[in-house]
Design an enzyme around this catalytic site. Structure first.
Site, short mmCIF file in Angstrom:
data_model
loop_
_atom_site.label_atom_id
_atom_site.label_comp_id
_atom_site.label_asym_id
_atom_site.label_seq_id
_atom_site.Cartn_x
_atom_site.Cartn_y
_atom_site.Cartn_z
N CYS A 285 -0.28 1.14 -9.14
CA CYS A 285 -1.00 -0.08 -8.75
C CYS A 285 -0.11 -1.31 -8.61
O CYS A 285 -0.05 -1.92 -7.54
CB CYS A 285 -2.09 -0.39 -9.79
N ILE A 286 0.57 -1.68 -9.67
CA ILE A 286 1.22 -2.99 -9.71
C ILE A 286 2.29 -3.18 -8.64
O ILE A 286 2.38 -4.25 -8.05
CB ILE A 286 1.78 -3.25 -11.13
#
Length: 435
Positions: free
Chosen positions: A271-272
């Site tokens: 995600c990040i």
């Protein structure tokens, strides 16, 4: 259709289809099965399907006995997407990576939806959980669903409910992590809330699928920006001869107004490192330049080069060149104590070290053999067993992921040079370089 589907969900008589059986889909299907739903798992990877049907797990923190238990409850996995019509609920948990130009790649979502559309029928709920930019559900999924003559909110129901999985987190589980849900219509939201309310302790409704999509992006952009800040602070502190980890520990004693974030060799995970680019790409459609987000991305993306500089400097001090040096990277998963390799900065480090002429090896108790990764070099390597003699044989050790199973005292006692990117070694030592 609405009343009938709601009744099937509340009585747990509905069949739930999970599409994509990776780090998001597998925990979700386990949860639905364990509370009494019949679950069908769909995936294009026959190896995964065969493993699940044999009661085996391919994700380290999910034990095989949980797979075996849900098999006794009727769970089955398949590569046959024509069976999607059997399911009352279809939940899409497919990857949303970036392409080689660092732009959103929705091919998995679109291709999966196109595959499912011929088998959609009245009385079904379709939920997208993959992280994406605001508008994906409305602009990409809704027209495809409507193309088969079904009316959203009347015949079928469409929601967006972003996944919030954190692999290896012993504190929070699929059940206990609050779930965001947004529907294309009010009736869609009602069905989505009813479904997730059966398996999640708290479901949080939002006004639209776009709001739900942006919620997930905000969560991860918040982390990316703050990690970018602390990574920049690390560089400043290093120039000043200050240990940034000591500073963070001290600042974290403030009981309000400060949340500790920790620097590292770069960003990793599903995600990040990716989500901010989904928003910056979509924002350009509205004439908005997300300068703050992009600056944090630049800082984080530069961290592997910063680590390489530290390695070069450390070797120079002992009159060795990086070209030809043997370097052992400790930990290649993207975070500690898991086997998840997605977007791991350790892989970027290995690529850069090899490009500069280093002889690269790795040791990771959670990754026995180096896997094939999207957009990354394949290393034909297996994890090196750590012994005093093995450690002493390398010119430099780079601590990239601080797994608990490493014997840090033994490593320190026998390594020629350790470049510590995680602040694991608190005390100063001649052979430790903090990065």
């Amino acid at each position: 259709m609405l009343a009938a589907l709601l009744e099937k969900i509340r009585s747990r008589d509905s069949i739930v289809g999970i599409v994509g059986l990776g780090y998001v889909g597998l925990p979700l299907l386990l949860r639905f099965s364990e509370v009494g739903f019949r679950v069908i798992g769909f995936d294009i990877d026959k190896l995964k399907v065969d493993a699940l049907n044999a009661g085996h797990s391919y994700i380290e923190h999910i034990p095989a006995d949980r797979i075996a238990q849900v098999r006794t409850r009727g769970f089955e996995a398949t590569t046959d997407f024509s069976r999607a019509g059997e399911a009352d609920v279809l939940i899409l948990c497919v990857p949303t990576p970036l392409n080689k130009y660092r732009e959103p790649d929705l091919s998995f979502v679109i291709q999966t939806t196109d595959t499912l559309v011929p088998y959609l029928r009245k009385g079904q709920l379709l939920s997208l959980e993959s992280t994406t930019y605001p508008g994906t559900t409305d602009e990409e999924l809704a027209p495809r669903v409507q193309s088969c003559g079904l009316t959203i909110g009347q015949d079928v129901f469409l929601v967006y409910s972003p996944e919030r999985e954190d692999p290896g987190n012993a504190t929070f589980s699929t059940q206990t992590i609050p779930k965001i849900c947004g529907g294309v219509t009010k009736h869609c939201l009602d069905v989505g809330m009813a479904l997730y309310g059966q398996v999640i302790d708290r479901v949080v409704p939002v006004s639209s699928t776009r709001a739900a999509e942006l919620t997930k992006l905000l969560e991860n952009i918040h982390r990316a920006v703050n990690i970018g800040l602390v990574n920049e602070m690390k560089i400043v502190a290093d120039k000043m001869g200050i240990d940034i980890h000591e500073v963070i520990r001290a600042a974290a004693t403030k009981p309000f107004g400060f949340v500790p974030y920790y620097p590292g060799p770069g960003l990793g995970g599903h995600c990040i490192p990716i989500d901010p680019f989904y928003l910056t790409w979509k924002a350009r459609e509205y004439g908005v330049n997300t300068r703050f987000i992009e600056l944090a991305g630049e800082v984080n993306a530069a961290m592997p080069d910063y680590v390489i500089t530290k390695v070069v400097t450390a070797l120079n001090k002992v009159r060795k060149s990086l070209n030809g040096a043997s370097v052992l990277v400790l930990g290649i998963a993207y975070k500690k104590n898991v086997d998840d390799m997605r977007e791991s900065p350790a892989v970027v480090l290995m690529e850069k070290l090899q490009d500069l002429g280093a002889k690269v090896a790795y040791s990771d108790p959670h990754v026995a053999v180096f896997p094939r990764l999207r957009h990354h070099t394949y290393f034909d390597l297996s994890s090196v067993s750590l012994t005093p003699d093995t450690i002493a044989s390398f010119d430099c050790i780079v601590l990239a992921t601080d797994h608990d199973r490493f014997d840090y005292a033994m490593i320190r006692d026998h390594a020629s040079i350790i470049v510590d990117t995680r602040g694991k070694y608190l005390d100063a030592a001649d052979n430790i370089v903090k990065s």
